[in-house]
Design a protein around this motif. Sequence first.
Motif, PDB file in Angstrom:
ATOM      1  N   ARG A   1      -4.422   0.798   5.770  1.00 34.53           N
ATOM      2  CA  ARG A   1      -4.366  -0.639   5.419  1.00 34.53           C
ATOM      3  C   ARG A   1      -4.105  -1.488   6.681  1.00 34.53           C
ATOM      4  O   ARG A   1      -4.730  -2.517   6.888  1.00 34.53           O
ATOM      5  CB  ARG A   1      -3.252  -0.863   4.377  1.00 34.53           C
TER       6      ARG A   1
ATOM      7  N   GLU B   1      -1.847   6.307   4.354  1.00 36.14           N
ATOM      8  CA  GLU B   1      -2.608   5.311   3.566  1.00 36.14           C
ATOM      9  C   GLU B   1      -2.198   3.894   3.972  1.00 36.14           C
ATOM     10  O   GLU B   1      -3.035   3.002   4.089  1.00 36.14           O
ATOM     11  CB  GLU B   1      -2.386   5.518   2.059  1.00 36.14           C
ATOM     12  N   ALA B   2      -0.903   3.710   4.188  1.00 39.52           N
ATOM     13  CA  ALA B   2      -0.429   2.397   4.654  1.00 39.52           C
ATOM     14  C   ALA B   2      -1.003   2.107   6.051  1.00 39.52           C
ATOM     15  O   ALA B   2      -1.347   0.967   6.368  1.00 39.52           O
ATOM     16  CB  ALA B   2       1.091   2.367   4.681  1.00 39.52           C
TER      17      ALA B   2
ATOM     18  N   THR C   1       0.845  -1.206   0.000  1.00 38.01           N
ATOM     19  CA  THR C   1       0.000   0.000   0.000  1.00 38.01           C
ATOM     20  C   THR C   1       0.876   1.250   0.000  1.00 38.01           C
ATOM     21  O   THR C   1       0.580   2.221  -0.714  1.00 38.01           O
ATOM     22  CB  THR C   1      -0.934   0.003   1.236  1.00 38.01           C
TER      23      THR C   1
ATOM     24  N   GLU D   1       2.157   1.892  -3.600  1.00 35.58           N
ATOM     25  CA  GLU D   1       1.129   2.467  -4.481  1.00 35.58           C
ATOM     26  C   GLU D   1       0.865   3.926  -4.088  1.00 35.58           C
ATOM     27  O   GLU D   1       0.746   4.799  -4.944  1.00 35.58           O
ATOM     28  CB  GLU D   1      -0.192   1.679  -4.361  1.00 35.58           C
TER      29      GLU D   1
END
Length: 386
Positions: free
Chosen positions: A279, A275-276, A50, A53
């Motif tokens: 996740r 964002e990670a 993640t 990306e």
Amino acid sequence: MLSSRLSRLPKYLFAEIDEAKNEAMRSGIDVIDLSIGDPDLPTPRPIIDTLYEAALKPENHKYPSYAGMISFRKAISEWFERRFGVLFDPNSEIIALIGSKEGIAHIHWAYLEEGDISIVPDPGYPVYNNATILTGATPYKVPLREENNFFIDFDTIPEDVKQKAKIIFINYPNNPTSAGASYENLEKVVWFAKKYNIILCSDLAYSEIYEDEKPLSIFNIPGAKDVAIEFHSLSKTFNMTGWRVGFAVGNKNLINGLLAIKSNVDSGVFNAIQEAGIRALQPDMEKYTQETREIISRRKKFMTESLEKIGLKVYKSKYTFYIWVKNLEGHSSKDTAKKFLKEIGVVVTPGSGFGEAGEGYFRISLTAPDDRIKEASERIKKLFIS
Ligand code: PLP
């Protein structure tokens, strides 16, 4: 010249240990480091994917928001509700942190004046004490004793300290002792904070490192939101110490106070890392944390048994990846740690490094691969035989 504030700080514990460790390594010793709580296990792959990306997206290359992305704060809120059954408003009761250490240090700047008092656990994670000193306030060190399961005995705190204190820090599951706190313990500290109008700061960095009973949040106690803020970390839960991401939840005003300081000294967490983080906080990641817990639990059982076999006294607890052990007979905790390093090349942390009341103990961190932990236990055994 350094400021007088800095000169009042004790030497940072792990800097001192690192010096001794490096010296041993330079002299050719095969050193096994069981001192710092930095997991040897890798960050789970979906979190890394993640990040990759997210790092490709140009919108993530800009300054992040001070409080954290709303999507990250929503993921925190959902995780918290699943894990503790407590709801927080992502808009006003949650803030992203550059690791929990950052928030723990900065909350002192938001609320302490020169001459104020904060109540800090002794032994304890050094940041509560040192951040207090940096603001010009004075830490009152409350000893944590084994006979109280390393919980605070409020009766030992003088009345004038109780009246004057602005902040109290608690940390369960506890570093360095590995102790947990019961519902009654937490109820007591909320009652205490309310009675004396003290800001209650709870450090839950080790909330997910347990064997069977899940640790509670301070917010499982009714009314805690009136007085408390709680610091959480992705570091130990997901083996992400190097990523620098955590969060705080709690009373709106306290979150705002922290935000006011942070917006003047940092510019938030890299969006791709947030964002990670989103996740990491999804329900399917629980299997990775469960695996970590099983590994730690196996290591703890192995090390505890092998220490006990040679007559060392271990404090029994099912929390954290630390073992809190009584010193070698006739040695101080610093001498015990020195002997371990010099004679068998094993680095442990002297309890006195976490505060005076830590004297009498040393800490072993189970954050090395299994074969190194096994090797360390063999060497400790040999030290005893010789
Ligand atoms: N709180 C405690 C009790 C810790 O032991 C640590 C790190 O060792 C932290 C907070 C800080 O963790 P991080 O800044 O990585 O979230």
